[in-house]
Enzyme design. Structure first.
Site, PDB file in Angstrom:
ATOM      1  N   THR A   1      -6.489 -65.797  -2.521  1.00 27.28           N
ATOM      2  CA  THR A   1      -5.122 -66.150  -2.901  1.00 27.28           C
ATOM      3  C   THR A   1      -4.806 -67.699  -2.846  1.00 27.28           C
ATOM      4  OG1 THR A   1      -4.417 -63.863  -2.508  1.00 27.28           O
ATOM      5  CG2 THR A   1      -2.486 -65.706  -2.356  1.00 27.28           C
ATOM      6  N   THR A   2      -5.168 -68.237  -1.734  1.00 26.67           N
ATOM      7  CA  THR A   2      -4.699 -69.556  -1.454  1.00 26.67           C
ATOM      8  C   THR A   2      -5.922 -70.749  -1.489  1.00 26.67           C
ATOM      9  OG1 THR A   2      -5.179 -69.178   1.037  1.00 26.67           O
ATOM     10  CG2 THR A   2      -2.957 -68.921  -0.070  1.00 26.67           C
ATOM     11  N   GLY A   3      -6.975 -70.022  -1.735  1.00 29.46           N
ATOM     12  CA  GLY A   3      -8.313 -70.804  -1.871  1.00 29.46           C
ATOM     13  C   GLY A   3      -8.763 -71.455  -0.479  1.00 29.46           C
ATOM     14  N   ARG A   4      -7.991 -71.275   0.794  1.00 28.20           N
ATOM     15  CA  ARG A   4      -8.154 -71.518   2.049  1.00 28.20           C
ATOM     16  C   ARG A   4      -9.589 -71.101   2.406  1.00 28.20           C
ATOM     17  NH1 ARG A   4      -3.007 -69.887   5.452  1.00 28.20           N
ATOM     18  NH2 ARG A   4      -3.187 -68.101   4.006  1.00 28.20           N
TER      19      ARG A   4
ATOM     20  N   GLY B   1      -5.286 -60.248  -2.321  1.00 25.42           N
ATOM     21  CA  GLY B   1      -6.456 -60.835  -3.176  1.00 25.42           C
ATOM     22  C   GLY B   1      -7.474 -60.173  -3.190  1.00 25.42           C
ATOM     23  N   HIS B   2      -7.715 -59.538  -4.274  1.00 28.06           N
ATOM     24  CA  HIS B   2      -8.936 -58.441  -4.557  1.00 28.06           C
ATOM     25  C   HIS B   2      -9.943 -59.114  -5.529  1.00 28.06           C
ATOM     26  CE1 HIS B   2      -6.847 -54.702  -2.997  1.00 28.06           C
ATOM     27  NE2 HIS B   2      -7.178 -55.296  -2.090  1.00 28.06           N
TER      28      HIS B   2
ATOM     29  N   GLN C   1      -3.863 -56.257   2.857  1.00 29.27           N
ATOM     30  CA  GLN C   1      -4.185 -56.824   4.210  1.00 29.27           C
ATOM     31  C   GLN C   1      -4.860 -55.814   5.174  1.00 29.27           C
ATOM     32  OE1 GLN C   1      -0.421 -56.839   2.988  1.00 29.27           O
ATOM     33  NE2 GLN C   1      -1.521 -58.690   1.792  1.00 29.27           N
TER      34      GLN C   1
ATOM     35  N   LYS D   1     -11.865 -54.265   0.153  1.00 32.44           N
ATOM     36  CA  LYS D   1     -11.156 -53.043  -0.321  1.00 32.44           C
ATOM     37  C   LYS D   1     -11.323 -52.940  -1.558  1.00 32.44           C
ATOM     38  CE  LYS D   1      -7.496 -54.702   1.901  1.00 32.44           C
ATOM     39  NZ  LYS D   1      -7.981 -55.922   2.498  1.00 32.44           N
ATOM     40  N   GLY D   2     -11.329 -53.843  -2.305  1.00 30.23           N
ATOM     41  CA  GLY D   2     -11.343 -53.673  -3.950  1.00 30.23           C
ATOM     42  C   GLY D   2     -12.455 -53.207  -4.360  1.00 30.23           C
ATOM     43  N   LYS D   3     -13.601 -53.613  -3.804  1.00 36.09           N
ATOM     44  CA  LYS D   3     -15.096 -53.019  -3.983  1.00 36.09           C
ATOM     45  C   LYS D   3     -15.039 -51.789  -3.869  1.00 36.09           C
ATOM     46  CE  LYS D   3     -17.630 -56.248  -2.793  1.00 36.09           C
ATOM     47  NZ  LYS D   3     -18.808 -56.738  -1.644  1.00 36.09           N
TER      48      LYS D   3
ATOM     49  N   LEU E   1     -23.360 -56.830   4.535  1.00 34.08           N
ATOM     50  CA  LEU E   1     -24.327 -56.836   5.539  1.00 34.08           C
ATOM     51  C   LEU E   1     -25.421 -57.938   5.000  1.00 34.08           C
ATOM     52  CD1 LEU E   1     -25.489 -55.144   7.976  1.00 34.08           C
ATOM     53  CD2 LEU E   1     -26.637 -53.700   6.451  1.00 34.08           C
ATOM     54  N   ASP E   2     -25.619 -58.209   3.723  1.00 39.92           N
ATOM     55  CA  ASP E   2     -26.878 -58.782   3.158  1.00 39.92           C
ATOM     56  C   ASP E   2     -26.554 -60.598   3.705  1.00 39.92           C
ATOM     57  OD1 ASP E   2     -24.264 -58.719   1.572  1.00 39.92           O
ATOM     58  OD2 ASP E   2     -25.322 -59.747  -0.146  1.00 39.92           O
TER      59      ASP E   2
ATOM     60  N   ASP F   1      -9.523 -59.047   3.454  1.00 37.78           N
ATOM     61  CA  ASP F   1     -10.649 -59.362   2.731  1.00 37.78           C
ATOM     62  C   ASP F   1     -11.985 -58.826   3.107  1.00 37.78           C
ATOM     63  OD1 ASP F   1      -9.046 -61.566   1.688  1.00 37.78           O
ATOM     64  OD2 ASP F   1      -8.965 -62.629   3.429  1.00 37.78           O
TER      65      ASP F   1
END
Ligand code: IMO
Ligand code: MG
Length: 410
Positions: free
Chosen positions: A299-302, A40-41, A223, A16-18, A331-332, A13
């Site tokens: 993915t799980t909302g946890r 989950g991306h 991951q 990586k998608g960004k 960083l923000d 998390d």
């Protein structure tokens, strides 16, 4: 830069998608090489938000060929669920290629994932319950089902029978569940066969041919380094190789073809699921990171566990992945924290250690040794270059770069 690998430096998390998306326009192929719909991306394109679990994020960029490599495990229902949802929003998914050698997640492995976790009780891993672990176990155990088996129902049937021969004993006698039917399993998998057929390809060859033709290929890890089955904090890991070596075994593109390895790290740290996390916060600071950073699982909302930046963890990622670049995200989220602690080493039972300890129990005992950096109060939204960052933010980034031992690129 013809072959670029993107991995996570921490526990997943990291954004990586960004990072993939930022490179997207210059890329011809985006390859998912490990994991499955445990990932989950969240990607924002043209103001629209997309949550992807199984499809490579390249699917959103027109002209990019998205590829699911042999190292991936596929839940067909999720795959076509995502394809249908994207198609409904006007995104063309017909370019997708899927390796004939990728493994399928049958329904019984989703059941087993959940049942075994419950059985483990307080020794549980905190898996995503998507059947990932049991499916990789079947692959290694040579009782797995592959994408190509959808092209031959007879073989698929035999393989499902073989697997359920063992698993129904487990389910019924050990876990007290009802047996799973071979017919239902085969029927469920075969219901996707005709839709899968046109996508199935020798993706290893497609990718090497593309590289030979001067195309740019981006390998996108699911991951992260600390969740890698070999190099992470086993057993609190996922069941695949999420580090850069996995890009080769999980795609069939040899190591000599990889040019660039980029890791993405958050400016602090998060983790979902169980396992050691030395800088974890249990106080208002942790709560603040979770709230400001929106740290809830895609993915799980946890709610994600949150903590300060752990430099030895990222330095480890530099070494294991052979990083050429590090991208720092979020960083923000740190804006407004007066003093920023950075874990620079560990105290393990009174002994200072610069690196991740050798043994699992030492890592469990590791207490962070913090160095403190002055924070900043300026809003970082809209800042695109390093020079425009507040001076203290620049100092923080430069210190992390020095500790990571790799250049931080935007
Ligand atoms: P992305 O790609 C964060 C964690 C789970 C659990 C462990 C094993 O979004 O960074 P599994 O279901 O894989 O057998 O669970 O791994 N995990 C992740 N944590 N981000 C992910 O993916 C993850 N994928 C798995 O929480 O601790
Ligand atoms: Mg995620």
């Amino acid at each position: 830069m013809p072959a670029i690998v993107i991995v996570g430096a921490q526990w997943g998390d990291e954004g990586k998608g960004k990072a993939t998306d930022a490179l997207g326009a210059h890329v011809d192929y985006v390859v998912k090489f490990n994991g499955g719909n445990n990932a989950g991306h969240t990607v924002v394109v043209g103001g629209e938000k997309y949550a992807l679990h199984l499809l490579p994020s390249g699917i959103l960029t027109p002209d990019v060929v998205p590829v699911i490599g042999n190292g991936v495990v596929i839940d067909l229902k999720v795959l076509f669920g995502e394809i249908d949802a994207l198609t409904a929003r006007g995104i063309d998914c017909s370019r997708l290629l899927v390796s004939a050698n990728a493994h399928l997640i049958p329904g019984y492995n989703r059941t087993l994932d959940r049942v075994t976790e419950r059985f483990l009780g307080k020794r549980r891993i905190g898996t995503t319950g998507r059947g990932i672990g049991p499916t990789y176990a079947d692959k290694m155990n040579r009782i797995g089902l592959r994408v190509q088996d959808l092209l031959d129902e007879h073989i698929l049937q035999q393989k499902v029978e073989g697997a359920l021969d063992q698993k129904n004993h487990l389910l019924v006698k050990v876990y007290n569940r009802r047996a799973i039917s071979v017919e239902e399993t085969v029927e469920d998998l075969m219901s996707y066969a005709e839709r899968m057929r046109p996508m199935i390809a020798d993706t290893a060859k497609v990718l090497v041919d593309a590289l030979d033709g001067g195309r740019t290929v981006l390998f996108e890890a699911g991951q992260a380094t600390q969740l890698d089955v070999d190099h992470g904090n086993y057993p609190f890991v996922t069941s695949s190789n999420a580090t850069s070596g996995g890009a080769c075994t999980g795609s069939g593109v040899p190591p000599t073809r990889i040019d660039t390895v980029v890791a993405v790290a958050k400016a602090y740290a998060t983790r979902v699921g169980e396992g050691p996390f030395p800088t974890e916060l249990f106080d208002a600071d942790g709560e603040r990171l979770r709230r400001v950073g929106g740290e809830f699982g895609t993915t799980t909302g946890r709610p994600r566990r949150c903590g300060w930046y752990d430099a030895p963890v990222v330095r480890y990622a530099t070494r294991i992945n052979g990083l050429t670049d590090l991208v720092l995200t979020k960083l923000d989220v740190l804006t407004g924290v007066e003093q920023l602690p950075v874990c620079v080493a560990y105290d393990v039972d009174g002994v200072r250690q610069e690196d991740i300890p050798l043994t699992q129990s030492d890592f469990h005992h590791a207490k962070p040794v913090y160095e403190y950096f002055d924070g900043w109060t300026e809003d970082l939204a809209g800042i695109r270059s390093f020079e425009d960052l507040p001076k203290n933010a620049q100092r923080y980034v430069l210190a992390l770069e020095e500790m990571a031992g790799v250049r931080i690129s935007a």
